[in-house]
Write a protein that holds these residues in place. Structure first.
Motif, PDB file in Angstrom:
ATOM      1  N   GLU A 139       0.835  -1.192   0.000  1.00  0.00           N
ATOM      2  CA  GLU A 139       0.000   0.000   0.000  1.00  0.00           C
ATOM      3  C   GLU A 139       0.878   1.254   0.000  1.00  0.00           C
ATOM      4  OE1 GLU A 139      -3.998  -1.862   2.023  1.00  0.00           O
ATOM      5  OE2 GLU A 139      -2.498  -1.022   3.377  1.00  0.00           O
ATOM      6  N   GLN A 140       0.224   2.393  -0.220  1.00  0.00           N
ATOM      7  CA  GLN A 140       0.923   3.671  -0.358  1.00  0.00           C
ATOM      8  C   GLN A 140       2.097   3.549  -1.344  1.00  0.00           C
ATOM      9  OE1 GLN A 140       1.619   5.177   3.698  1.00  0.00           O
ATOM     10  NE2 GLN A 140      -0.363   6.211   3.537  1.00  0.00           N
ATOM     11  N   THR A 141       1.816   2.844  -2.435  1.00  0.00           N
ATOM     12  CA  THR A 141       2.796   2.604  -3.497  1.00  0.00           C
ATOM     13  C   THR A 141       2.128   2.944  -4.831  1.00  0.00           C
ATOM     14  OG1 THR A 141       3.863   0.823  -2.231  1.00  0.00           O
ATOM     15  CG2 THR A 141       4.284   0.896  -4.601  1.00  0.00           C
ATOM     16  N   ALA A 142       2.377   4.136  -5.320  1.00  0.00           N
ATOM     17  CA  ALA A 142       1.735   4.602  -6.543  1.00  0.00           C
ATOM     18  C   ALA A 142       2.540   4.200  -7.773  1.00  0.00           C
ATOM     19  CB  ALA A 142       1.580   6.113  -6.508  1.00  0.00           C
ATOM     20  N   ALA A 143       1.841   3.781  -8.811  1.00  0.00           N
ATOM     21  CA  ALA A 143       2.483   3.519 -10.095  1.00  0.00           C
ATOM     22  C   ALA A 143       2.671   4.849 -10.823  1.00  0.00           C
ATOM     23  CB  ALA A 143       1.635   2.577 -10.936  1.00  0.00           C
ATOM     24  N   THR A 144       3.908   5.173 -11.162  1.00  0.00           N
ATOM     25  CA  THR A 144       4.180   6.424 -11.869  1.00  0.00           C
ATOM     26  C   THR A 144       4.286   6.217 -13.377  1.00  0.00           C
ATOM     27  OG1 THR A 144       6.560   6.127 -11.507  1.00  0.00           O
ATOM     28  CG2 THR A 144       5.348   7.432  -9.876  1.00  0.00           C
ATOM     29  N   ASP A 145       4.531   4.990 -13.802  1.00  0.00           N
ATOM     30  CA  ASP A 145       4.584   4.684 -15.225  1.00  0.00           C
ATOM     31  C   ASP A 145       4.264   3.202 -15.411  1.00  0.00           C
ATOM     32  OD1 ASP A 145       4.879   5.099 -17.922  1.00  0.00           O
ATOM     33  OD2 ASP A 145       7.054   4.887 -17.926  1.00  0.00           O
ATOM     34  N   VAL A 146       3.484   2.917 -16.423  1.00  0.00           N
ATOM     35  CA  VAL A 146       3.077   1.541 -16.705  1.00  0.00           C
ATOM     36  C   VAL A 146       3.297   1.270 -18.183  1.00  0.00           C
ATOM     37  CG1 VAL A 146       1.201  -0.135 -16.634  1.00  0.00           C
ATOM     38  CG2 VAL A 146       1.287   1.705 -14.935  1.00  0.00           C
TER      39      VAL A 146
ATOM     40  N   SER B  46       4.718  -2.198 -21.051  1.00  0.00           N
ATOM     41  CA  SER B  46       4.844  -3.643 -21.202  1.00  0.00           C
ATOM     42  C   SER B  46       5.900  -4.216 -20.264  1.00  0.00           C
ATOM     43  CB  SER B  46       5.216  -3.966 -22.655  1.00  0.00           C
ATOM     44  OG  SER B  46       5.383  -5.354 -22.827  1.00  0.00           O
ATOM     45  N   ARG B  47       5.444  -5.136 -19.412  1.00  0.00           N
ATOM     46  CA  ARG B  47       6.301  -5.914 -18.494  1.00  0.00           C
ATOM     47  C   ARG B  47       6.895  -5.102 -17.337  1.00  0.00           C
ATOM     48  NH1 ARG B  47       4.105 -10.206 -21.226  1.00  0.00           N
ATOM     49  NH2 ARG B  47       4.714 -10.147 -23.404  1.00  0.00           N
ATOM     50  N   HIS B  48       6.619  -3.806 -17.226  1.00  0.00           N
ATOM     51  CA  HIS B  48       7.226  -3.008 -16.168  1.00  0.00           C
ATOM     52  C   HIS B  48       6.204  -2.057 -15.529  1.00  0.00           C
ATOM     53  CE1 HIS B  48      10.815  -4.226 -18.423  1.00  0.00           C
ATOM     54  NE2 HIS B  48      11.512  -3.977 -17.331  1.00  0.00           N
ATOM     55  N   VAL B  49       6.233  -1.982 -14.198  1.00  0.00           N
ATOM     56  CA  VAL B  49       5.492  -0.966 -13.452  1.00  0.00           C
ATOM     57  C   VAL B  49       6.511  -0.185 -12.634  1.00  0.00           C
ATOM     58  CG1 VAL B  49       3.713  -0.497 -11.735  1.00  0.00           C
ATOM     59  CG2 VAL B  49       3.464  -2.464 -13.269  1.00  0.00           C
ATOM     60  N   VAL B  50       6.585   1.096 -12.884  1.00  0.00           N
ATOM     61  CA  VAL B  50       7.551   1.936 -12.187  1.00  0.00           C
ATOM     62  C   VAL B  50       6.862   2.646 -11.026  1.00  0.00           C
ATOM     63  CG1 VAL B  50       9.185   3.860 -12.414  1.00  0.00           C
ATOM     64  CG2 VAL B  50       8.824   2.286 -14.340  1.00  0.00           C
ATOM     65  N   THR B  51       7.464   2.571  -9.860  1.00  0.00           N
ATOM     66  CA  THR B  51       7.012   3.322  -8.692  1.00  0.00           C
ATOM     67  C   THR B  51       8.223   4.053  -8.113  1.00  0.00           C
ATOM     68  OG1 THR B  51       7.455   1.836  -6.825  1.00  0.00           O
ATOM     69  CG2 THR B  51       5.577   1.277  -8.219  1.00  0.00           C
ATOM     70  N   ARG B  52       7.986   4.988  -7.213  1.00  0.00           N
ATOM     71  CA  ARG B  52       9.132   5.684  -6.615  1.00  0.00           C
ATOM     72  C   ARG B  52       9.850   4.815  -5.585  1.00  0.00           C
ATOM     73  NH1 ARG B  52       8.260   8.193  -1.646  1.00  0.00           N
ATOM     74  NH2 ARG B  52       6.117   8.164  -0.857  1.00  0.00           N
ATOM     75  N   HIS B  53       9.263   3.645  -5.300  1.00  0.00           N
ATOM     76  CA  HIS B  53       9.888   2.712  -4.362  1.00  0.00           C
ATOM     77  C   HIS B  53      10.677   1.610  -5.070  1.00  0.00           C
ATOM     78  CE1 HIS B  53       7.469   4.541  -1.192  1.00  0.00           C
ATOM     79  NE2 HIS B  53       6.420   4.412  -1.989  1.00  0.00           N
ATOM     80  N   GLY B  54      10.535   1.530  -6.389  1.00  0.00           N
ATOM     81  CA  GLY B  54      11.207   0.495  -7.150  1.00  0.00           C
ATOM     82  C   GLY B  54      10.388   0.112  -8.373  1.00  0.00           C
ATOM     83  N   THR B  55      10.942  -0.738  -9.205  1.00  0.00           N
ATOM     84  CA  THR B  55      10.282  -1.181 -10.437  1.00  0.00           C
ATOM     85  C   THR B  55       9.863  -2.641 -10.293  1.00  0.00           C
ATOM     86  OG1 THR B  55      11.507   0.366 -11.834  1.00  0.00           O
ATOM     87  CG2 THR B  55      10.593  -1.591 -12.907  1.00  0.00           C
ATOM     88  N   ILE B  56       8.620  -2.915 -10.694  1.00  0.00           N
ATOM     89  CA  ILE B  56       8.108  -4.281 -10.704  1.00  0.00           C
ATOM     90  C   ILE B  56       8.196  -4.800 -12.133  1.00  0.00           C
ATOM     91  CG2 ILE B  56       6.171  -5.795 -10.183  1.00  0.00           C
ATOM     92  CD1 ILE B  56       5.058  -3.544  -8.402  1.00  0.00           C
ATOM     93  N   ARG B  57       8.902  -5.880 -12.328  1.00  0.00           N
ATOM     94  CA  ARG B  57       8.959  -6.548 -13.615  1.00  0.00           C
ATOM     95  C   ARG B  57       8.012  -7.745 -13.568  1.00  0.00           C
ATOM     96  NH1 ARG B  57      14.107  -4.827 -12.373  1.00  0.00           N
ATOM     97  NH2 ARG B  57      14.397  -6.718 -11.113  1.00  0.00           N
ATOM     98  N   ALA B  58       7.105  -7.810 -14.541  1.00  0.00           N
ATOM     99  CA  ALA B  58       6.073  -8.847 -14.499  1.00  0.00           C
ATOM    100  C   ALA B  58       5.712  -9.292 -15.908  1.00  0.00           C
ATOM    101  CB  ALA B  58       4.821  -8.321 -13.788  1.00  0.00           C
TER     102      ALA B  58
END
Length: 461
Positions: free
Chosen positions: A212-219, A221-233
């Protein structure tokens, strides 16, 4: 938003019997199989069905605030088979059989939500007491008769919808001035925040991680960028509904339209004896500018409706969730429906935004090439619809669809984008004004509004 303020979001949040301290944020870069953006109904149902079908999947859900912060935690609590797109419009895409099947699957989804909630120990106050739409003038009654005839033409009978006389309406709810009504058993009243928060715990028990309190700043293909880190999926689910316009590159996808609510204090038994609603039937009248209400398990009436303005450039803000003009109108309308409430105290006022596609047609889709998936645009009919969307997305992602949900009319489609500003602002607010004017005209004349009928025809409904 400070954690201490989450309870003030709505009656539903205020009456939760749990701590609303946010879960930990994303701790850094991570690799998963499925990343879900949005811990509301759509995102959590998707995560739930993925985890049930394949416990080995690595699924992570992120939310800018907390699970159930948005419409999933603030809505009117109608778990219904309502769908904003007409059967006729759906038949254009997938034929008569597809349209009827879509409606039948939604009907089956209503008790399924209650079944899953019970199985997972989620006490969301689920009571399938049906729904009552009341006619209080001849124009509303004529529209109800037209709706009933339309349902019958598509093969839906008295077990699905039934015309009520004035006396039969009074036996369910003592709505002042009722001259008839439409009844359907395919609706349950729920406590929406208890459902969404319970779903969050259910998916965690099955191995899903929620940050929680984790906003997606960019979405992309295969990547979600947040200010806490990048999720590769491998797969990314955009389950942002009324907040979709805040996601980069998607400002014109869904218009965020606000719906506001108010709630009474718990009412004494002698007042309920005069009102009715003994089985917690949800209720509305058949006006164009939608209203909706329910009797809560703790003896209140929670009541809401449209009428709040759309804000320029699809802006969303907590400041728009409370509008004294609209809330005063809602209180006045509720007292008009049930004059016995004229001296009761209203304890809560709140609101939230919902997603409206350009053609009022919700969608669920998954692009296997990019891994991007989306469901939303429920136009306020999202409780059961989102449950079906989550089940459908999970089947699409796993490429395992024994129920053939991917053939339903809303699957795989994309609505045309909303117009750029200022046309979007002018158009959405003009529709709200049109519907209000249509209701006033019908109250005066008793004749159905030609302007409202023309609007629905123009958008293909």
């Amino acid at each position: 938003m400070p954690p201490s303020e989450y309870r003030s979001l709505s009656l539903w949040h205020d009456t939760l019997d749990e701590d609303l301290t946010p879960r930990p944020t994303l701790p850094g870069d991570t690799d998963v199989d499925v990343a879900v953006i949005g811990a509301g109904y759509t995102g959590l149902w998707t995560a739930y069905h993925l985890a049930v079908a394949d416990p080995s999947l690595r699924v992570v859900v992120i939310d800018k605030e907390i699970a159930g912060y948005g419409a999933s935690g603030r809505n009117g609590g109608w778990c219904s088979a309502l769908f904003p797109t007409s059967l006729r419009r759906m038949a254009v895409d997938r034929g008569r059989e597809g349209a009827v099947r879509m409606q039948r699957v939604l009907i089956e989804t209503v008790p399924e939500v209650g079944r899953v909630a019970a199985a997972e120990g989620i006490d969301c106050h689920f009571d399938q007491g049906g729904s009552l739409s009341v006619a209080r003038n001849p124009a509303q009654l004529e529209r109800i008769r037209t709706q009933l005839a339309d349902h019958a033409a598509w093969g839906f009978g008295a077990d699905d919808h039934r015309l009520l006389g004035a006396t039969e309406v009074q036996q369910i709810a003592a709505v002042d001035g009722a001259i008839g009504g439409l009844w359907t058993p395919h609706c349950a009243a729920i406590h929406p925040a208890r459902l969404v928060r319970g779903l969050a715990r259910a998916v965690e028990r099955r191995g899903v991680t929620i940050h929680e309190q984790t906003a997606a700043t960019d979405v992309h293909s295969r990547h979600v960028v947040t200010r806490h880190g990048t999720i590769r999926a491998e797969h990314i689910v955009l389950a942002t509904e009324g907040y979709t316009a805040t996601v980069a590159g998607r400002r014109r996808s869904l218009a965020p339209v606000y719906s506001l609510m108010t709630a009474t204090e718990p009412l004494p038994d002698e007042v309920w004896d005069q009102i009715g609603l003994r089985d917690r039937a949800t209720f509305a009248d058949n006006r164009h500018l939608v209203i909706y209400g329910q009797r809560t398990r703790d003896g209140r009436i929670a009541f809401g409706g449209r009428g709040a303005p759309y804000h320029y450039a699809s802006k969303v803000s907590p400041a728009y969730e409370r509008d004294e003009r609209v809330h005063a109108t809602l209180r006045r309308v509720l007292v008009d429906l049930f004059p016995v409430l004229r001296d009761v105290r209203f304890t809560h006022s709140w609101g939230g935004n919902l997603g409206v596609p350009r053609d009022w047609y919700p969608a669920v889709r998954h692009d296997r090439r990019t891994g991007l998936a989306f469901a939303g645009g429920y136009v306020g009919d999202g409780v059961a619809t989102s449950a079906l969307a989550g089940r459908t997305l999970a089947a699409m992602i796993r490429d395992d669809d024994p129920a053939d949900l991917a053939s339903l009319p809303w699957a795989g489609r994309t609505s045309r984008p909303w117009e750029p500003e200022p046309l979007r602002w002018l158009g959405v607010n003009a529709v709200t004004a049109l519907m209000g004017a249509a209701d006033r005209s019908e109250r005066r004349s008793g004749r159905p509004s030609k302007a409202a009928a023309a609007f629905w025809s123009a958008i293909g409904q």
